[in-house]
Design an enzyme around this catalytic site. Sequence first.
Site, PDB file in Angstrom:
ATOM      1  N   SER A  54       6.883   1.194   0.929  1.00 53.63           N
ATOM      2  CA  SER A  54       6.291   1.136   2.273  1.00 53.63           C
ATOM      3  C   SER A  54       5.606  -0.203   2.509  1.00 53.63           C
ATOM      4  O   SER A  54       5.175  -0.872   1.557  1.00 53.63           O
ATOM      5  CB  SER A  54       5.260   2.256   2.411  1.00 53.63           C
ATOM      6  OG  SER A  54       4.524   2.116   3.600  1.00 53.63           O
ATOM      7  N   TYR A  76      -1.367   7.933  -1.101  1.00 52.71           N
ATOM      8  CA  TYR A  76      -0.071   7.413  -0.636  1.00 52.71           C
ATOM      9  C   TYR A  76       0.044   5.915  -0.972  1.00 52.71           C
ATOM     10  O   TYR A  76       1.058   5.464  -1.519  1.00 52.71           O
ATOM     11  CB  TYR A  76       0.026   7.638   0.871  1.00 52.71           C
ATOM     12  CG  TYR A  76       1.320   7.193   1.496  1.00 52.71           C
ATOM     13  CD1 TYR A  76       2.441   8.013   1.461  1.00 52.71           C
ATOM     14  CD2 TYR A  76       1.423   5.959   2.134  1.00 52.71           C
ATOM     15  CE1 TYR A  76       3.644   7.602   2.055  1.00 52.71           C
ATOM     16  CE2 TYR A  76       2.612   5.549   2.724  1.00 52.71           C
ATOM     17  CZ  TYR A  76       3.713   6.376   2.687  1.00 52.71           C
ATOM     18  OH  TYR A  76       4.899   5.972   3.271  1.00 52.71           O
TER      19      TYR A  76
END
Length: 277
Positions: free
Chosen positions: A141, A154
């Site tokens: 990401s 995350y």
Amino acid sequence: MAAPVLTSLYKTAFVTGASRGLGRAFAEMLLAEGVRVWGTARDARRLDQWDQRAGFTAVVLDLRDGALAETVFARAAEQAGGFDLVINNAGYGIFADALESSADVWHGQIEDMLQTPLRIGRLALRGMAMRGRGCLVNVSSLAVEFPIPYMSGYNVAKAGLSAWSESMAYELAGTDVAVIDLRPGDFRTDFNRAAERAERGVNRSRMQAVWLRLEATLDASPLPERAAADLRRALLRRHRGVLRTGSFFQARLAPLLVRFAPGSWRFASQRKYFGLK
Ligand SMILES: NC(=O)c1ccc[n+]([C@@H]2O[C@H](COP(=O)([O-])OP(=O)(O)OC[C@H]3O[C@@H](n4cnc5c(N)ncnc54)[C@H](OP(=O)(O)O)[C@@H]3O)[C@@H](O)[C@H]2O)c1
């Protein structure tokens, strides 16, 4: 000269999280190219959309059971005669205050989003190394470079996954086995809707402001098909290493600014962006 086709390089692929979002777009793109796809979801019914689709095999896989995920992957690989391409895509977010929520929440997320993809990735690379070719795509990401507030588990999991991709790139240098560290910016998927949220405690209003920003950004972001098209081009040119995809700002401009601007700039602009006074 005829344009190269994906099936000249990849005949079989394993895609985790193929039921929707980015994983679904990747699977659609591969099927359209004639690649045979083994796609996963936690519940087989979520893969009904692929029913009867030539070249698609539905696989039930839950990141929460890493040992079982390894068995499921190994079984599928045997059935496929080995995977030329593996896309470690499945994932979810937890939006919560790092200091207010239970440590188990974060350990669980790191287990699911880092340890299990590493288990699958290791098995995938072992198979590819034995056959002397293949490509592993780890879906990381932009959060590696721009951590998202209140999504610390995350951020950690994705940073770990990217670090592992780079480690593997060194270990596999000089071979025909490639690793792509795919770093999407925001894409319009169900990611936010599926996220586990716990906006409570003293920081509740700050968290709400951040969440509103995340929602607004995702709603205005590109569709997953763009990521699939970028990945297709990268696979055809046998790209290895970091691959960014997303809006022009997120995929091109922001990483460039990170490289040349001081860390204090990045911190200040992130704070401002998320309305964190
Ligand atoms: N969308 C973005 O803006 C964005 C940006 C950067 C990175 N990413 C990454 O891209 C990947 C795909 O996200 P997305 O945006 O496509 O999200 P999504 O639309 O919510 O899709 C997530 C996929 O992962 C699967 N999944 C979720 N939790 C799972 C679990 N515990 N075990 C097994 N499968 C699970 C889901 O399958 P089920 O049918 O079983 O629910 C679904 O197929 C994720 O790794 C995410 O972190 C997304």
